[in-house]
Design a protein around this motif. Structure first.
Motif, PDB file in Angstrom:
ATOM      1  N   ILE A  17      -9.293  -1.373   4.618  1.00  0.00           N
ATOM      2  CA  ILE A  17      -9.911  -1.365   3.289  1.00  0.00           C
ATOM      3  C   ILE A  17      -8.951  -0.999   2.160  1.00  0.00           C
ATOM      4  CG2 ILE A  17     -12.161  -0.780   4.275  1.00  0.00           C
ATOM      5  CD1 ILE A  17     -11.782   2.076   3.129  1.00  0.00           C
ATOM      6  N   ARG A  18      -7.864  -0.300   2.480  1.00  0.00           N
ATOM      7  CA  ARG A  18      -7.063   0.218   1.382  1.00  0.00           C
ATOM      8  C   ARG A  18      -6.110  -0.816   0.809  1.00  0.00           C
ATOM      9  NH1 ARG A  18      -2.640   4.397   4.026  1.00  0.00           N
ATOM     10  NH2 ARG A  18      -1.353   2.815   5.039  1.00  0.00           N
ATOM     11  N   ALA A  19      -5.649  -0.521  -0.389  1.00  0.00           N
ATOM     12  CA  ALA A  19      -4.689  -1.409  -1.059  1.00  0.00           C
ATOM     13  C   ALA A  19      -3.367  -1.383  -0.309  1.00  0.00           C
ATOM     14  CB  ALA A  19      -4.477  -0.932  -2.507  1.00  0.00           C
ATOM     15  N   ASP A  20      -2.630  -2.493  -0.403  1.00  0.00           N
ATOM     16  CA  ASP A  20      -1.307  -2.577   0.221  1.00  0.00           C
ATOM     17  C   ASP A  20      -0.384  -1.556  -0.425  1.00  0.00           C
ATOM     18  OD1 ASP A  20       1.027  -3.275   1.437  1.00  0.00           O
ATOM     19  OD2 ASP A  20       1.253  -5.219   0.428  1.00  0.00           O
ATOM     20  N   ARG A  21       0.177  -0.701   0.417  1.00  0.00           N
ATOM     21  CA  ARG A  21       1.073   0.331  -0.098  1.00  0.00           C
ATOM     22  C   ARG A  21       2.541  -0.010   0.175  1.00  0.00           C
ATOM     23  NH1 ARG A  21      -1.820   2.939  -3.800  1.00  0.00           N
ATOM     24  NH2 ARG A  21      -3.747   3.816  -2.962  1.00  0.00           N
ATOM     25  N   GLY A  22       2.815  -1.310   0.293  1.00  0.00           N
ATOM     26  CA  GLY A  22       4.202  -1.705   0.457  1.00  0.00           C
ATOM     27  C   GLY A  22       4.810  -1.251   1.765  1.00  0.00           C
ATOM     28  N   GLY A  23       3.983  -1.384   2.846  1.00  0.00           N
ATOM     29  CA  GLY A  23       4.520  -1.038   4.162  1.00  0.00           C
ATOM     30  C   GLY A  23       4.358   0.425   4.537  1.00  0.00           C
ATOM     31  N   GLY A  26     -20.702   5.256  -2.868  1.00  0.00           N
ATOM     32  CA  GLY A  26     -20.247   6.080  -3.993  1.00  0.00           C
ATOM     33  C   GLY A  26     -18.792   6.493  -3.831  1.00  0.00           C
ATOM     34  N   ARG A  27     -18.402   6.881  -2.631  1.00  0.00           N
ATOM     35  CA  ARG A  27     -17.008   7.256  -2.382  1.00  0.00           C
ATOM     36  C   ARG A  27     -16.096   6.036  -2.470  1.00  0.00           C
ATOM     37  NH1 ARG A  27     -15.702  12.738  -2.584  1.00  0.00           N
ATOM     38  NH2 ARG A  27     -17.516  13.913  -1.867  1.00  0.00           N
ATOM     39  N   LEU A  28     -16.567   4.906  -1.977  1.00  0.00           N
ATOM     40  CA  LEU A  28     -15.772   3.690  -2.038  1.00  0.00           C
ATOM     41  C   LEU A  28     -15.580   3.224  -3.479  1.00  0.00           C
ATOM     42  CD1 LEU A  28     -17.377   1.899   1.026  1.00  0.00           C
ATOM     43  CD2 LEU A  28     -14.952   2.526   0.830  1.00  0.00           C
ATOM     44  N   GLU A  29     -16.620   3.371  -4.290  1.00  0.00           N
ATOM     45  CA  GLU A  29     -16.491   3.002  -5.706  1.00  0.00           C
ATOM     46  C   GLU A  29     -15.442   3.867  -6.399  1.00  0.00           C
ATOM     47  OE1 GLU A  29     -20.490   3.450  -7.023  1.00  0.00           O
ATOM     48  OE2 GLU A  29     -21.043   1.363  -6.585  1.00  0.00           O
ATOM     49  N   GLU A  30     -15.421   5.149  -6.079  1.00  0.00           N
ATOM     50  CA  GLU A  30     -14.418   6.044  -6.651  1.00  0.00           C
ATOM     51  C   GLU A  30     -13.020   5.645  -6.178  1.00  0.00           C
ATOM     52  OE1 GLU A  30     -12.403   8.985  -8.638  1.00  0.00           O
ATOM     53  OE2 GLU A  30     -14.426   8.215  -8.949  1.00  0.00           O
ATOM     54  N   ALA A  31     -12.894   5.269  -4.904  1.00  0.00           N
ATOM     55  CA  ALA A  31     -11.602   4.823  -4.381  1.00  0.00           C
ATOM     56  C   ALA A  31     -11.136   3.559  -5.093  1.00  0.00           C
ATOM     57  CB  ALA A  31     -11.702   4.572  -2.878  1.00  0.00           C
ATOM     58  N   GLN A  52      -7.254   2.474  -4.899  1.00  0.00           N
ATOM     59  CA  GLN A  52      -6.913   2.722  -3.504  1.00  0.00           C
ATOM     60  C   GLN A  52      -7.358   1.617  -2.552  1.00  0.00           C
ATOM     61  OE1 GLN A  52      -8.903   6.602  -3.195  1.00  0.00           O
ATOM     62  NE2 GLN A  52      -6.901   7.585  -3.009  1.00  0.00           N
ATOM     63  N   LEU A  53      -8.227   0.723  -3.031  1.00  0.00           N
ATOM     64  CA  LEU A  53      -8.768  -0.314  -2.163  1.00  0.00           C
ATOM     65  C   LEU A  53      -8.150  -1.669  -2.469  1.00  0.00           C
ATOM     66  CD1 LEU A  53     -12.570   0.627  -2.192  1.00  0.00           C
ATOM     67  CD2 LEU A  53     -10.746   1.485  -0.702  1.00  0.00           C
ATOM     68  N   ARG A  54      -8.093  -2.518  -1.459  1.00  0.00           N
ATOM     69  CA  ARG A  54      -7.522  -3.845  -1.660  1.00  0.00           C
ATOM     70  C   ARG A  54      -8.420  -4.655  -2.591  1.00  0.00           C
ATOM     71  NH1 ARG A  54     -10.205  -7.422   1.631  1.00  0.00           N
ATOM     72  NH2 ARG A  54     -11.209  -6.611   3.517  1.00  0.00           N
ATOM     73  N   GLU A 114     -11.213  15.886  -3.176  1.00  0.00           N
ATOM     74  CA  GLU A 114     -11.078  15.068  -4.378  1.00  0.00           C
ATOM     75  C   GLU A 114     -10.723  13.624  -4.061  1.00  0.00           C
ATOM     76  OE1 GLU A 114      -8.540  15.486  -8.394  1.00  0.00           O
ATOM     77  OE2 GLU A 114      -9.306  17.384  -7.605  1.00  0.00           O
ATOM     78  N   ASP A 115      -9.824  13.414  -3.116  1.00  0.00           N
ATOM     79  CA  ASP A 115      -9.410  12.053  -2.776  1.00  0.00           C
ATOM     80  C   ASP A 115     -10.535  11.365  -2.004  1.00  0.00           C
ATOM     81  OD1 ASP A 115      -8.225  10.019  -0.745  1.00  0.00           O
ATOM     82  OD2 ASP A 115      -6.613  10.305  -2.209  1.00  0.00           O
ATOM     83  N   PRO A 116     -11.047  10.234  -2.508  1.00  0.00           N
ATOM     84  CA  PRO A 116     -12.214   9.610  -1.859  1.00  0.00           C
ATOM     85  C   PRO A 116     -11.949   9.110  -0.447  1.00  0.00           C
ATOM     86  CG  PRO A 116     -11.387   8.251  -3.664  1.00  0.00           C
ATOM     87  CD  PRO A 116     -10.691   9.556  -3.764  1.00  0.00           C
ATOM     88  N   LEU A 117     -10.743   8.623  -0.163  1.00  0.00           N
ATOM     89  CA  LEU A 117     -10.460   8.181   1.199  1.00  0.00           C
ATOM     90  C   LEU A 117     -10.371   9.360   2.157  1.00  0.00           C
ATOM     91  CD1 LEU A 117      -7.903   5.246   0.752  1.00  0.00           C
ATOM     92  CD2 LEU A 117     -10.376   5.144   1.121  1.00  0.00           C
TER      93      LEU A 117
END
Length: 205
Positions: free
Chosen positions: A197-203, A138-143, A148-150, A82-85
């Motif tokens: 590629i992923r969003a900053d998760r605060g360290g 397609g997976r990146l668009e879902e992320a 989940q992406l920066r 389920e999780d695109p990443l």
């Protein structure tokens, strides 16, 4: 020998493709001759050409074989994730495992892309890469929809970089002469890709 000579035509073609893939793991595809293929299979060149009209047709069959199996392998790996990443990581690892099992595959694909005069086989490789990028996008668009992406990430570039990361692993493996070792290096390589590629998760580690 008689059993080999009386294989059904479809099985004979598949055996030929498998022989070519194996040979490309041992030698340069550009110098691979039909005589060498026939020798590996234990048949005459005449027997080989009863199933393929010419050498280009052999390469077309090889690329079709690769495309079908690569797409099936990565599709099965991501199915139900389920999780695109996490799905992208599963696809990455599945592709790496496929290369480790068939080290001739990267040489086949790169050899076709380097052809000065693109033929049907090289166009099939480009089609495979386009389909692969579409699946990745397609997976990146879902992320992205899940945050989940920066911000501002170029998804086309991210899909291309996924493939580039695989190619980098393959190149290093060829330099080291250890294609099987690609499996052990895959997790660290994907971790670098994910952090890019992923969003900053605060360290978050």
């Amino acid at each position: 020998m008689s059993q080999r000579q009386h294989l059904p035509a479809d099985e004979r073609r598949e055996r030929t493709v498998e022989a070519v893939v194996a040979l490309c793991g041992e030698e340069d595809p550009a110098t691979l001759t039909t005589g060498r293929i026939a020798q590996r299979m234990g048949v005459t060149q005449g027997a080989l050409f009863r199933h393929f009209p010419n050498k280009e047709a052999i390469w077309e069959a090889v690329v079709a074989w690769v495309a079908e199996r690569v797409m099936a392998r990565v599709g099965a790996a991501a199915e139900g994730v389920e999780d695109p990443l996490q799905a992208l990581e599963a696809m990455f690892r599945a592709h790496v495992a496929f290369i480790a099992e068939h080290p001739g595959v990267p040489r086949v694909l790169m050899g076709q892309l380097q052809q000065p005069r693109p033929g049907p086989a090289s166009r099939m490789v480009k089609g495979l890469l386009a389909s692969y990028r579409q699946r990745l996008t397609g997976r990146l668009e879902e992320a992205r929809r899940r945050g989940q992406l920066r911000p501002g990430l170029d998804l086309d570039a991210a899909a291309a970089q996924f493939i580039g990361c695989l190619q980098g692993l393959v190149l290093q493996a060829l330099i080291d002469g250890d294609v099987a070792g690609i499996v052990d290096r895959a997790p660290a390589a994907f971790d670098l890709y994910r952090h890019g590629i992923r969003a900053d998760r605060g360290g978050e580690a």
